[in-house]
Design an enzyme around this catalytic site. Structure first.
Site, PDB file in Angstrom:
ATOM      1  N   ASP A  62       0.848  -1.197   0.000  1.00 40.00           N
ATOM      2  CA  ASP A  62       0.000   0.000   0.000  1.00 40.00           C
ATOM      3  C   ASP A  62       0.882   1.244   0.000  1.00 40.00           C
ATOM      4  O   ASP A  62       2.020   1.206   0.475  1.00 40.00           O
ATOM      5  CB  ASP A  62      -0.864   0.059   1.264  1.00 40.00           C
ATOM      6  CG  ASP A  62      -1.739  -1.161   1.422  1.00 40.00           C
ATOM      7  OD1 ASP A  62      -2.067  -1.790   0.404  1.00 40.00           O
ATOM      8  OD2 ASP A  62      -2.081  -1.480   2.580  1.00 40.00           O
TER       9      ASP A  62
HETATM   10  N1  URA Z   1      -0.995  -5.975   3.886  1.00 42.09           N
HETATM   11  C1  URA Z   1      -1.527  -4.754   3.913  1.00 42.09           C
HETATM   12  O1  URA Z   1      -2.561  -4.537   4.511  1.00 42.09           O
HETATM   13  N2  URA Z   1      -0.865  -3.767   3.269  1.00 42.09           N
HETATM   14  C2  URA Z   1       0.305  -3.952   2.624  1.00 42.09           C
HETATM   15  O2  URA Z   1       0.851  -2.999   2.064  1.00 42.09           O
HETATM   16  C3  URA Z   1       0.833  -5.231   2.622  1.00 42.09           C
HETATM   17  C4  URA Z   1       0.161  -6.227   3.252  1.00 42.09           C
END
Ligand code: URA
Length: 313
Positions: free
Chosen positions: A104
């Site tokens: 993310d």
């Molecule tokens: N899980 C998440 O919630 N976000 C990420 O960026 C990676 C794994």
């Protein structure tokens, strides 16, 4: 390639797998050089030589592999009109590379960039993903019940999560640090898992991807993967390929008939001690950086949201 090169190295660089598996290919007579079967892995090959594996020409492309420590605010895609920066811009000539999976925008940590599509496909395989280890700063008090649920599986809107390894590293008055290793690749999976047990994630950092960890890489920093580390990564991809019953080279991995789920061992409740030593999000936890990575279990996972990506992990 302008110099003679060992055949086994030539094949590994062309993306045919780890040196060990290229060695096997050669020894079992699958490789010809200029129409002659060659079974000696250290046979020298020249740029003008014609190398075939199982009758198919091998292209000795230059494959590159980079480990990047993604800072907050950078999109882990190749293009994003809404993002200020994208991950491939952190590496010189990074536009020829693509990220192995996603993080993310708000998540920090390790992500691999490569132009080796075969290995990337294997590593991102949605159903048998390599283990990924995160440290989350969560708001609230982490109870044994929450830890147990995260380990065994929590019910998300896209189904129950597979068993995960989860360790409470530190509990403070309002927040806690929790290390979690998951084997799936659903979108925003870690954040959603914690939200499901009433522990909203405030910060999330990925500290390990399969066999690769690097606590010294600064945010925004990168380094090229080579040698033993690259070999370990290729092997991780091969373990995934074996787990799903092989693949057609260059194609998405074909699933074998459904294997029965093999649950990961659930850790004993006694492990749920608060770590005595203060632990930071970016420090390695009990899992030492050089410890062998946990194996991907032979259990079904979930399809990621985006084709060709591993969701957010
Ligand atoms: N899980 C998440 O919630 N976000 C990420 O960026 C990676 C794994």
């Amino acid at each position: 390639m302008s110099q003679p090169m060992n055949l086994v190295i030539y094949l590994a660089r062309a993306g045919l797998g780890s040196r060990r598996s290229c060695d096997d290919l050669i020894r079992r007579g699958a490789v010809t050089v200029n129409d002659e079967v060659v079974t000696f892995p250290r046979e020298k090959v020249m740029p003008e030589d014609v190398v075939l594996v199982d009758g198919e020409p091998v292209e000795a492309r230059e494959l590159r592999y980079f480990l990047v420590n993604k800072p907050r605010g950078v999109a882990s895609t190749r293009r994003d009109p809404h993002a200020e920066r994208v991950i491939v811009d952190l590496v010189p000539n990074g536009r020829i590379l693509f990220p192995v999976g996603r993080l993310d925008v708000d998540t920090t940590g390790l992500i691999i960039l490569t132009n080796d599509g075969v290995l990337a496909n294997r590593l991102m395989h949605p159903r048998y993903g390599v283990p990924k280890t995160y440290v989350a700063r969560v708001r609230g008090k982490v109870t044994r019940r929450a830890l147990g649920a995260l380990r065994q599986g929590v019910d998300l809107e896209d189904g129950l999560t597979a068993p995960a390894e989860v360790n409470l590293k530190k509990q403070s008055a309002k927040t806690a640090l929790v290390e979690i290793t998951i084997h799936e690749g659903r979108k925003r999976q870690v954040r959603r898992m914690f939200a499901a047990v009433d522990l909203p994630v405030e910060e999330l950092h990925r500290r390990r991807y399969g066999p690769i960890a690097d606590k010294g890489l600064e945010p925004g920093g990168y380094r090229e993967l080579a040698g033993d580390e690259l070999e370990a990564l290729r092997r991780a991809g091969e373990e995934v390929a074996v787990a799903v019953g092989g693949e057609v080279e260059g194609q998405p991995i074909l699933l074998a008939a459904e294997a029965p789920p093999a649950a990961e061992p659930i850790r004993a409740a006694a492990d749920e001690r608060v770590a005595e030593k203060a632990t930071d999000l970016h420090e390695p936890g009990r899992e030492a950086a050089d410890a062998p990575p946990p194996r991907a279990p032979d259990e079904p996972g979930r399809e990621p949201d985006g084709a060709g990506s591993a969701g957010s992990v």
